[in-house]
Design an enzyme around this catalytic site. Sequence first.
Site, PDB file in Angstrom:
ATOM      1  N   GLU A 160      12.349  62.397  47.013  1.00  0.00           N
ATOM      2  CA  GLU A 160      11.438  62.419  48.158  1.00  0.00           C
ATOM      3  C   GLU A 160      11.456  63.790  48.835  1.00  0.00           C
ATOM      4  OE1 GLU A 160       9.539  60.008  48.174  1.00  0.00           O
ATOM      5  OE2 GLU A 160       8.529  59.993  50.119  1.00  0.00           O
TER       6      GLU A 160
ATOM      7  N   HIS B 256       6.721  65.314  43.487  1.00  0.00           N
ATOM      8  CA  HIS B 256       7.585  64.483  42.636  1.00  0.00           C
ATOM      9  C   HIS B 256       7.494  64.965  41.186  1.00  0.00           C
ATOM     10  CE1 HIS B 256       8.979  61.369  45.359  1.00  0.00           C
ATOM     11  NE2 HIS B 256       7.762  60.988  45.715  1.00  0.00           N
TER      12      HIS B 256
ATOM     13  N   HIS C 289       1.825  65.124  47.468  1.00  0.00           N
ATOM     14  CA  HIS C 289       3.078  64.372  47.499  1.00  0.00           C
ATOM     15  C   HIS C 289       3.519  64.025  46.070  1.00  0.00           C
ATOM     16  CE1 HIS C 289       5.950  61.466  49.375  1.00  0.00           C
ATOM     17  NE2 HIS C 289       5.799  60.853  48.216  1.00  0.00           N
ATOM     18  N   GLU C 290       2.618  63.406  45.322  1.00  0.00           N
ATOM     19  CA  GLU C 290       2.964  63.035  43.942  1.00  0.00           C
ATOM     20  C   GLU C 290       3.170  64.294  43.101  1.00  0.00           C
ATOM     21  OE1 GLU C 290       3.863  60.042  43.479  1.00  0.00           O
ATOM     22  OE2 GLU C 290       3.025  59.323  45.382  1.00  0.00           O
TER      23      GLU C 290
HETATM   24 ZN    ZN Z   1       7.340  59.702  47.355  1.00  0.00          ZN
END
Ligand code: ZN
Length: 508
Positions: free
Chosen positions: A302, A276, A272-273
């Site tokens: 996101e 980003h 997830h990170e």
């Molecule tokens: Zn996030």
Amino acid sequence: MSQIDHDKYRKLLKIQQNNALLKTSQAVLGWDQEVMMPKGGIEWRARQLGFLAGLAHERSTTPEIGKLLQECEQDQTLTSAPRSVHGTNLRMWRREYDKATKLPVSLVKEIAETRSLAQSAWSEAKDKSDFSIFLPFLEKNLELSKREAECYGAPEGGELWDALADNYEPGANAKEISEIFGPLRDRLAALIQEVQEKGSAPDTSFLDVAVPISRQDKFGRLVLESMGYDFNHGRLDESSHPFTQSFSPADVRITTRYQETNFLDALGSTMHEGGHALYEQGLPMETAGTPASEAISLGIHESQSRLWENMVGRSRSFWQWSTPLVHDILGSGLTPYDSEAFYRGSNRVQASLIRVEADETTYNLHIMIRFELELRLFRGTLEAKDLPCAWNKLYQSLLGVKVPNDAKGCLQDIHWALGIFGYFPTYTLGNLYAAQFFAKAEEDLGCMDDAFAKGQFKTLLAWLREKIHRQGSRFFPGELCEQVTGRKLSSDAFFSYLEKKVRETHGI
Ligand code: ZN
């Protein structure tokens, strides 16, 4: 004289780039506080950050910026190409300047003071599961946020809430979000009900297998490298809440967290990170320190994290590639499980009470509940004192779960205690953008399953770089979506992606 040699613009650019240097220096201290700083350093750090925040506010609201902006805006040669670097910068600088100067200093102070009190009241209320402790602060936060929204002004044809949402998702408004969320809400609720009634729950016993943290770390790094995360311009550390911090596209750091069991938790956070961070590393370095090199919104941000975490990381082909590595690196406790087991187990649907622990399918209903309640609070059709009751009713009707107490109900998130309204929908918007982008990538590049099954994600990353990352803030989120996919945002791509996976993994 070329447009960018324009004197006034150059002067403004210099001021804004220096402000960006100041803000990203603040960010270094913030990162250090979360990752490296010894506990005892907190008081001095708070003073450092407070001082720099004051300086940054002063420098970004100086009337000189307003004057230069006005002069540049009167110059046709600068404004005639709104998507160019200078066109983008002038438009976004104007937004920032107006927002920063529209709030009277007295209101900014009152907001800061109230929020810090509200946060500690919320924390106590949550510990004791006693909503009445938080209620007066929630009422005050709502009142202040409404006053803040009034200072910005509702957009034409819109409502007060929109003015706050615009801080996180430029151009977003309640009406359009409701039109997108409405149909999705019904389809998700029906799908979840079907899973509960007819589905067979995937085995998730591999989550109980203990895996040494050093092994999880090694595996996470390998996955990040395969995704294309550049460790020459980034690093991975541990913190209690995973986050991404960028100082410039040349230095984008991420954190994750580990537990001995449930290796999926760390893997999910890392991917997830990582998503980003790929967005931030892909922004154009040549315009760093200006909006042309800034992410456009939380929702688009996101979309990048969810795309890697869910569309890649919970796909069958991802597990086909990574399962031998899981066996090899994470250890023998996991060898009894094959790629199908990981694929099914990582997609298990289970209605629950807590948003941050929710699976990909039920997650969006948690968001829609918050969105609906927030709107009612803002529109005055729900009083703050009636929030717990309204919250519990929606959890029962949409997710079929009974809320046992307010700590596990309306007190679970910190957002409203911090006076953050208009933020929640960006999580679901991110999921929807992700699916619509991914569907378009597959349309352009063909099915990527075979490549993923070999651990090859470069083609996907190159597509994201060109279509989304390199665009910086040239387009508002809605415009970017239309520009990239040829369509307005809807929930169709997301629902068909999700439904297929849920049916496959739950045998319905
Ligand atoms: Zn996030």
